[in-house]
Design a protein around this motif. Structure first.
Motif, PDB file in Angstrom:
ATOM      1  N   ALA A  35     -31.952 -19.117  62.420  1.00  0.00           N
ATOM      2  CA  ALA A  35     -31.073 -18.991  61.252  1.00  0.00           C
ATOM      3  C   ALA A  35     -29.800 -19.796  61.474  1.00  0.00           C
ATOM      4  N   VAL A  36     -29.180 -20.189  60.370  1.00  0.00           N
ATOM      5  CA  VAL A  36     -27.853 -20.809  60.443  1.00  0.00           C
ATOM      6  C   VAL A  36     -26.915 -20.026  59.524  1.00  0.00           C
ATOM      7  N   VAL A  37     -25.628 -20.117  59.821  1.00  0.00           N
ATOM      8  CA  VAL A  37     -24.619 -19.414  59.020  1.00  0.00           C
ATOM      9  C   VAL A  37     -23.670 -20.458  58.456  1.00  0.00           C
ATOM     10  N   VAL A  38     -23.455 -20.404  57.143  1.00  0.00           N
ATOM     11  CA  VAL A  38     -22.493 -21.325  56.524  1.00  0.00           C
ATOM     12  C   VAL A  38     -21.302 -20.511  56.043  1.00  0.00           C
ATOM     13  N   GLY A  39     -20.137 -20.877  56.556  1.00  0.00           N
ATOM     14  CA  GLY A  39     -18.909 -20.131  56.275  1.00  0.00           C
ATOM     15  C   GLY A  39     -18.563 -19.281  57.486  1.00  0.00           C
ATOM     16  N   ALA A  40     -17.509 -19.680  58.180  1.00  0.00           N
ATOM     17  CA  ALA A  40     -17.129 -18.948  59.399  1.00  0.00           C
ATOM     18  C   ALA A  40     -15.815 -18.206  59.177  1.00  0.00           C
ATOM     19  N   GLY A  41     -15.737 -17.534  58.025  1.00  0.00           N
ATOM     20  CA  GLY A  41     -14.575 -16.688  57.728  1.00  0.00           C
ATOM     21  C   GLY A  41     -14.837 -15.271  58.208  1.00  0.00           C
ATOM     22  N   ASN A  42     -14.322 -14.295  57.483  1.00  0.00           N
ATOM     23  CA  ASN A  42     -14.458 -12.882  57.915  1.00  0.00           C
ATOM     24  C   ASN A  42     -15.916 -12.476  58.081  1.00  0.00           C
ATOM     25  N   ILE A  43     -16.714 -12.714  57.020  1.00  0.00           N
ATOM     26  CA  ILE A  43     -18.114 -12.268  57.045  1.00  0.00           C
ATOM     27  C   ILE A  43     -18.921 -13.095  58.051  1.00  0.00           C
ATOM     28  N   GLY A  44     -18.780 -14.415  57.969  1.00  0.00           N
ATOM     29  CA  GLY A  44     -19.552 -15.289  58.858  1.00  0.00           C
ATOM     30  C   GLY A  44     -19.274 -14.974  60.320  1.00  0.00           C
ATOM     31  N   ARG A  45     -18.007 -14.771  60.632  1.00  0.00           N
ATOM     32  CA  ARG A  45     -17.645 -14.458  62.028  1.00  0.00           C
ATOM     33  C   ARG A  45     -18.257 -13.125  62.455  1.00  0.00           C
ATOM     34  N   PHE A  49     -33.841 -12.479  65.295  1.00  0.00           N
ATOM     35  CA  PHE A  49     -33.109 -13.434  64.457  1.00  0.00           C
ATOM     36  C   PHE A  49     -32.128 -14.199  65.332  1.00  0.00           C
ATOM     37  N   CYS A  50     -32.395 -15.489  65.488  1.00  0.00           N
ATOM     38  CA  CYS A  50     -31.635 -16.308  66.436  1.00  0.00           C
ATOM     39  C   CYS A  50     -30.715 -17.256  65.664  1.00  0.00           C
ATOM     40  N   ILE A  51     -29.417 -17.038  65.767  1.00  0.00           N
ATOM     41  CA  ILE A  51     -28.473 -17.931  65.078  1.00  0.00           C
ATOM     42  C   ILE A  51     -28.346 -19.212  65.889  1.00  0.00           C
ATOM     43  N   LYS A  52     -28.711 -20.317  65.250  1.00  0.00           N
ATOM     44  CA  LYS A  52     -28.734 -21.593  65.961  1.00  0.00           C
ATOM     45  C   LYS A  52     -27.452 -22.392  65.707  1.00  0.00           C
ATOM     46  N   SER A  53     -26.948 -22.383  64.467  1.00  0.00           N
ATOM     47  CA  SER A  53     -25.750 -23.178  64.163  1.00  0.00           C
ATOM     48  C   SER A  53     -24.880 -22.447  63.144  1.00  0.00           C
ATOM     49  N   VAL A  54     -23.593 -22.761  63.227  1.00  0.00           N
ATOM     50  CA  VAL A  54     -22.604 -22.188  62.312  1.00  0.00           C
ATOM     51  C   VAL A  54     -21.789 -23.344  61.743  1.00  0.00           C
ATOM     52  N   VAL A 105     -29.919 -28.247  60.565  1.00  0.00           N
ATOM     53  CA  VAL A 105     -30.930 -27.283  60.092  1.00  0.00           C
ATOM     54  C   VAL A 105     -32.317 -27.779  60.477  1.00  0.00           C
ATOM     55  N   SER A 106     -32.499 -29.082  60.323  1.00  0.00           N
ATOM     56  CA  SER A 106     -33.791 -29.655  60.657  1.00  0.00           C
ATOM     57  C   SER A 106     -34.027 -29.592  62.171  1.00  0.00           C
ATOM     58  N   ALA A 107     -33.015 -29.995  62.958  1.00  0.00           N
ATOM     59  CA  ALA A 107     -33.165 -29.970  64.417  1.00  0.00           C
ATOM     60  C   ALA A 107     -33.347 -28.541  64.928  1.00  0.00           C
ATOM     61  N   ILE A 152     -33.935 -19.638  57.969  1.00  0.00           N
ATOM     62  CA  ILE A 152     -33.056 -18.718  57.246  1.00  0.00           C
ATOM     63  C   ILE A 152     -31.651 -19.302  57.206  1.00  0.00           C
ATOM     64  N   GLY A 153     -31.050 -19.265  56.022  1.00  0.00           N
ATOM     65  CA  GLY A 153     -29.663 -19.696  55.873  1.00  0.00           C
ATOM     66  C   GLY A 153     -28.832 -18.541  55.368  1.00  0.00           C
ATOM     67  N   MET A 154     -27.716 -18.280  56.021  1.00  0.00           N
ATOM     68  CA  MET A 154     -26.836 -17.203  55.562  1.00  0.00           C
ATOM     69  C   MET A 154     -25.629 -17.822  54.868  1.00  0.00           C
TER      70      MET A 154
END
Ligand code: NAI
Length: 223
Positions: free
Chosen positions: A87-97, A110-115, A142-144, A149-151
């Motif tokens: 999974a990746v997370v877009v937005g590293a504010g309150n929720i993303g963090r 669920f493995c977070i790969k990039s933020v 995302v491809s690499a 899953i995208g959050m």
């Protein structure tokens, strides 16, 4: 298994509750459980448990009930948690963090790969071991990452373009935290998490006296 697309959402939600209940009993003996015991632990009837599981096949053994390991394996397979998801997370504010800092996702597969973020003050910082990347790198990463899953944890006004970018980059499902209805292609799965909706549901339940575990397990809470 019968057609999964037609399974009612409260049933799917209860499958997660069944799995959680079985996992919480992981070290207990005996290694079997009846539909009555499983139902009683969740405030459900044994008929409800049997009906839910019957959607997916025949797991019970006459006179024995369900074998723990067998039922947990089946439930994980049905829920798609018998494998890991990048999974990746877009937005590293309150929720993303908060999401990236939550330590137990990986244990659940669920493995977070990039933020990613756009704010130059945030890009380059580290959250729980993850360097925040500029959103311009989303497509390549995302491809690499082979992320499926995208959050979406960005302000509502940019949630749709961010969702579009994630889908174009190859994700197959979105977990949307933004308070906006995202439009996605029919082959993209989407689940929205909205605290306000949950609180409204809770207020409604209190007002109507829909209290106790039974109401929760019966799918009266938000989906
Ligand atoms: P925030 O403002 O703390 O964080 C949002 C982050 O997104 C910021 O770091 C910002 O730089 C970044 N961002 C903005 N545009 C971007 C873009 N195009 N690409 C990448 N990053 C971008 O906001 P917060 O509190 O984390 O909330 C995030 C979202 O979640 C909002 O839509 C908010 O309304 C929603 N929210 C949802 C809740 C829920 O229960 N689901 C509860 C609270 C907020």
């Amino acid at each position: 298994m019968k057609g999964r697309a037609k399974i009612p959402r409260p049933t799917v939600k209860r499958l997660s509750l069944y799995l959680r209940e079985l996992e919480s009993r992981a070290v207990r003996q005996p290694r079997t459980i009846s539909s009555r015991q499983l139902g009683a632990a969740l405030g459900l009837t044994d008929a409800q448990v049997r009906k839910d599981l019957a959607h997916f096949g025949q797991f019970g053994h006459p006179g024995i009930g369900y074998r723990f390991d067998e039922l947990m394996t089946e439930l994980r397979r049905i829920l798609g948690t018998d494998r890991s998801w990048n999974a990746v997370v877009v937005g590293a504010g309150n929720i993303g963090r908060a999401v990236v800092s939550y330590g137990r996702l990986e244990g659940k597969g669920f493995c977070i790969k990039s933020v990613f973020d756009v704010d130059p003050a945030i890009v380059g910082t580290t959250i729980n071991g993850h360097v925040v990347h500029p959103v311009d790198e989303l497509t390549d990463r995302v491809s690499a990452d082979e992320a499926e899953i995208g959050m979406v944890a960005v302000p509502a006004e940019v949630a749709q373009p961010v969702a579009d970018a994630l889908v174009d980059a190859g994700v197959r499902g979105l977990l949307n935290f933004a308070p906006v209805r995202l439009r996605v292609a029919p082959d993209v799965a989407i689940v929205s998490v909205d605290l306000t909706v949950s609180l409204e549901q809770l207020a409604y339940k209190i007002a109507l006296g829909l209290t106790g575990e039974t109401a929760e397990a019966n799918g009266d809470a938000h989906q």
